[in-house]
Design an enzyme around this catalytic site. Structure first.
Site, PDB file in Angstrom:
ATOM      1  N   GLU A   1      35.972   3.766 -38.584  1.00  0.00           N
ATOM      2  CA  GLU A   1      36.940   2.777 -39.078  1.00  0.00           C
ATOM      3  C   GLU A   1      37.600   3.252 -40.375  1.00  0.00           C
ATOM      4  O   GLU A   1      38.559   2.621 -40.852  1.00  0.00           O
ATOM      5  CB  GLU A   1      36.265   1.424 -39.285  1.00  0.00           C
ATOM      6  CG  GLU A   1      35.527   1.248 -40.591  1.00  0.00           C
ATOM      7  CD  GLU A   1      34.188   1.979 -40.662  1.00  0.00           C
ATOM      8  OE1 GLU A   1      33.550   1.956 -41.737  1.00  0.00           O
ATOM      9  OE2 GLU A   1      33.771   2.574 -39.648  1.00  0.00           O
TER      10      GLU A   1
ATOM     11  N   HIS B   1      31.931   7.083 -40.282  1.00  0.00           N
ATOM     12  CA  HIS B   1      32.691   5.833 -40.250  1.00  0.00           C
ATOM     13  C   HIS B   1      34.006   6.013 -39.498  1.00  0.00           C
ATOM     14  O   HIS B   1      35.014   6.394 -40.120  1.00  0.00           O
ATOM     15  CB  HIS B   1      32.978   5.354 -41.680  1.00  0.00           C
ATOM     16  CG  HIS B   1      31.795   4.803 -42.394  1.00  0.00           C
ATOM     17  ND1 HIS B   1      31.521   3.459 -42.463  1.00  0.00           N
ATOM     18  CD2 HIS B   1      30.785   5.424 -43.058  1.00  0.00           C
ATOM     19  CE1 HIS B   1      30.403   3.266 -43.141  1.00  0.00           C
ATOM     20  NE2 HIS B   1      29.939   4.445 -43.513  1.00  0.00           N
TER      21      HIS B   1
ATOM     22  N   CYS C   1      26.824   4.241 -38.762  1.00  0.00           N
ATOM     23  CA  CYS C   1      26.149   4.471 -40.042  1.00  0.00           C
ATOM     24  C   CYS C   1      24.716   3.918 -39.998  1.00  0.00           C
ATOM     25  O   CYS C   1      23.887   4.427 -39.257  1.00  0.00           O
ATOM     26  CB  CYS C   1      26.972   3.876 -41.182  1.00  0.00           C
ATOM     27  SG  CYS C   1      26.403   4.381 -42.818  1.00  0.00           S
TER      28      CYS C   1
END
Length: 779
Positions: free
Chosen positions: A337, A335, A251
């Site tokens: 995650e 992202h 990001c």
């Protein structure tokens, strides 16, 4: 739809007013903020930071009631405790359209002075337009250093569990330094659970002072304009020049790495924010569904020669990732995650850690990051190019149709459903007609077998030729011999068409016809309950404990092994025919007699009556691109056939963790089974925990597929027919926009409810009790 606790605590949203487009927010409440992570003891278990970072929240409707085993309070009560203003009763769809047309803009939420008092009034144009509201000053969050507000103040080390720790040759645990420029807690979890020691440092910390102890450098996500954090950029630029350790960014960290490499960034019109944004891997051609939240992007045209694009947004073409061609540096805009969002790209953490280990083993940080699948993609492209040359040789050759598995497909036979009955009616008329439209769009001659004259798919001008014949092995065999089609679809006519595919599977090769879409072997695997349970065990997925039985004696023996209560299911049966619940041997024998009248095999299975029932509609192509188009929550608890249940799309009481857990399972299962096209997977979910079991997979268009298509606007059958022709999912255009790709998961900014209808007056003495056998005639 899901993930509001995670989104509200994401530091990347610092200072922003967040608009949630899903119309009913708060159904599953908010977890306990005091409950800590099992591994990282002092971090909250269910949030992405220790506070709400958004400046305000706007939703269509807020639910004061909540239903979830982890829920501790309502969304409204949480916002009150945190002092965050919020408003509901707003047309969020209109706001979304305005932002898309005009771009992101400054905003403020005002409250009536009759509610909050006059306060310290700010004199500007707002006061004259809304004199009865307490005015506040305009605040531009991008004019401040948001990173300094959200970054940690002191370095902090997070250590893995001793049994999972990854060691260097000298015995020290692998150490990654993470620069916190707005770091989400799940990034910490993703590293530590993989056995890495993570040292988190503030945004302006001089981590190069101890460069010899760094095995890898990670640049986190964060808020705002990347060009404002010059101290971080300059330090990363020095790290790149040192060539001492691998670097990975996410990001804002991706933008920092690009700026440090000499590229430029730009502010986007409205950015990419959501959990369903498709990104194409430039090395493999694979398309991944990603979670994103950013208003700035790296300009690909400014990348230096030694930096290449790794991912590209499949919708707007913006840059989503970069990699160095000679050194172990890479970053992504999305992202991996997740939290909230899909976990499809979490493997990037494994790739980074394996790169760190490789560099430690070689004693130097050299060579590019190795991404799996690139060689396979090149070999596949070469094979297809060879087929094109071989099957298209000569100037006069017919290049019509599509090449599927080395054969040119010009004529296709589509099996419709059998005669109108409970369990097969309008839903398969929809899927068959959509398939015919898709085939005709590809220039393929279509032949249809369907005995139902009162259907859309048999209408003049749809199929090129229609046979009003029963869908039976004899009739299908005769039509194949007469028409000589190149391919056949067995997945658009419900259970009847599937059964024909199974019965004729050994004859198709002799009839010189190729099965398109999902292989018959996969269909047989999903229909045979014992084989299906064994296949799920191969990938560690959970089905209810069960045994297949071919006689009443075997069923009784199985029941004694599993224990009552039980559910009895018949294999290859339509609409749950012959199924039911048994709480003792007498009920079991009675059910088995009915089931064996409809099928040669029954499945004796542990009963999970009372659990939540959840379904996902899954689409996969021949290149392993896989998406879940829609999920549905059954209003009735497990024990009632979905055809007789009220169904709500999308789910209402699943948290993001629940939703993504079942979504990830769906993708893994469908890839393992080898489904090509569309299918449906059904789960039982314990309402008091995250325990789940897979009930079944329908490797075909089901009645739920028609509902999902209506709910989302995503033409499942249309797309599935094209996927059977080996067209990649990201190569099909979105039928609504005609510009973006069909490889996306629709955003639901509305709720759809399906209610069944019955016509039991025609049947004397029929039981009106709902059960696992379907009785409804429509919806």
């Amino acid at each position: 739809m899901v993930g509001y606790p995670e989104s509200l605590t994401d530091p990347s949203y610092r200072g922003q007013i967040l608009v949630l487009t899903y119309p009913l927010v708060g159904n599953y409440g908010v977890p306990d903020q005091q409950e800590t992570d099992a591994l990282l003891k002092d971090l909250p278990a269910y949030f992405e930071s220790n506070q709400i970072h958004v400046a305000g929240l706007i939703v269509g409707q807020a639910s004061a009631e909540f239903s979830h085993h982890l829920a501790h309070s309502s969304l409204g009560d949480w916002l009150k405790r945190e002092g965050v203003p919020a408003i509901y009763g707003v047309d969020t769809r209109a706001i979304t359209k305005r932002i898309r047309e005009e771009g992101v803009m400054l905003g403020k939420i005002l409250f009536p002075t009759s509610v909050v008092g006059a306060g310290a009034q700010v004199a500007d144009e707002t006061s004259s337009v809304l004199p009865d509201y307490q005015n506040v000053a305009w605040v531009d969050p991008n004019a401040t250093n948001l990173v300094a507000q959200v970054s940690c103040r002191q370095p902090r080390t997070y250590s893995p569990a001793p049994e999972t720790a990854l060691k260097r040759p000298d015995g020290r645990i692998l150490r990654i330094v993470a620069v916190d420029i707005g770091m989400k807690y799940n990034q910490i979890r993703c590293f530590v659970k993989r056995g890495v020691e993570l040292v988190v440092v503030p945004w302006d910390y001089d981590f190069l002072a101890d460069a010899d102890s760094i095995d890898g450098l990670f640049l986190s996500n964060g808020p705002g304009d990347p060009t404002t954090i010059t101290a971080t950029i300059e330090r990363v630029k020095k790290a790149l020049a040192m060539q001492k350790f691998p670097i990975f960014g996410i990001c804002l960290g991706h933008q920092v790495l690009a700026l440090a490499s000499g590229a430029q960034t730009e502010k986007m019109k409205y950015g990419n924010r959501g959990q369903n944004i498709p990104c194409t891997d430039m090395l493999t051609g694979r398309c991944y569904i990603t979670s994103q939240n950013h208003g700035y992007a790296v300009r690909a045209d400014t990348l230096p020669e030694n930096i290449k694009e790794l991912f590209v947004n499949a919708n707007d073409g913006s840059n989503e990732g970069i990699y160095h061609t000679a050194l172990p540096y890479f970053s992504v805009q999305f992202h991996p995650e997740s939290t909230p969002g899909p976990c499809d790209t979490e493997v990037l953490f494994d790739i980074f850690i394996s790169t760190v280990q490789r560099c430690i083993a070689s004693g130097k940080a050299s060579g590019p990051v190795e991404f799996p699948g690139a060689e396979e993609a090149r070999a596949r492209a070469a094979q297809r190019a060879q087929w094109e040359r071989e099957l298209g040789a000569g100037e006069t050759s017919d290049r019509g149709g599509r090449i599927v598995n080395g054969r040119r497909i010009r004529k296709v036979l589509v099996l419709g459903s059998g005669g109108l009955s409970i369990g097969q009616a309008g839903e398969f008329d929809y899927s068959g007609s959509q398939a015919i439209k898709a085939l005709k769009e590809e220039g393929i001659y279509t032949v249809l077998i369907n005995p139902n004259i009162a259907t859309i798919q048999t209408s003049k001008g749809l199929a090129d030729k229609c046979y009003f014949l029963p869908v039976t092995p004899d009739c299908v065999r005769k039509v194949i011999k007469h028409e000589r089609p190149d391919g056949i679809y067995c997945t658009f006519g419900g259970q009847t068409a599937l059964n024909i595919g199974v019965k004729l599977k050994d004859e198709f090769a002799g009839l010189n016809v190729q099965v398109l879409g999902t292989p018959i072997e996969t269909i047989m695997l999903t229909e045979d309950r014992e084989l299906f349970a064994a296949s799920m065990a191969e990938i560690g997925e959970k089905c209810a404990k069960s045994h297949a039985a071919s006689s009443i004696e075997e069923a009784v023996a199985a029941a004694n092994d599993i224990g009552y209560p039980l559910i009895i299911r018949a294999a290859y049966a339509l609409g749950g025919l012959g199924s039911g619940f048994a709480s003792n041997e007498e009920e079991l024998v009675a059910l088995c007699r009915k089931a064996f009248a409809a099928s040669p095999q029954v499945l004796v299975e542990r009963s999970m009556k009372g659990w939540k029932e959840v379904e996902y509609e899954v689409v996969r192509d021949a290149y392993n691109n896989c998406i879940t188009v829609c999920n549905m929550e059954i209003f009735d608890p497990l024990g009632i056939h979905t055809g007789d249940s009220i169904v709500v799309a999308p789910s209402q009481t699943l948290s993001d963790a629940d939703y993504q857990m079942l979504r990830t399972t769906a993708v893994n299962v469908i890839r393992h089974l080898g489904v090509v096209g569309e299918c449906n997977i059904q789960y039982a979910l314990n309402p008091h925990s995250r325990e789940y079991c897979i009930i079944e997979v329908n490797a075909r268009l089901s009645r739920s597929s028609a509902l999902a298509s209506k709910a989302t606007g995503y033409p499942l059958a249309f797309v599935a027919a094209k996927l059977g022709l080996e067209i990649p999912l990201n190569g099909i255009r979105n039928s609504v926009t005609r510009e973006t790709t069909a490889c996306f998961e629709p955003s639901l900014d509305y709720v759809v409810v399906k209610i069944p209808r019955w016509d039991l007056k025609k049947f004397d003495r029929v039981s009106k009790n709902l059960s696992s056998a379907m009785k409804s005639v429509g919806e």
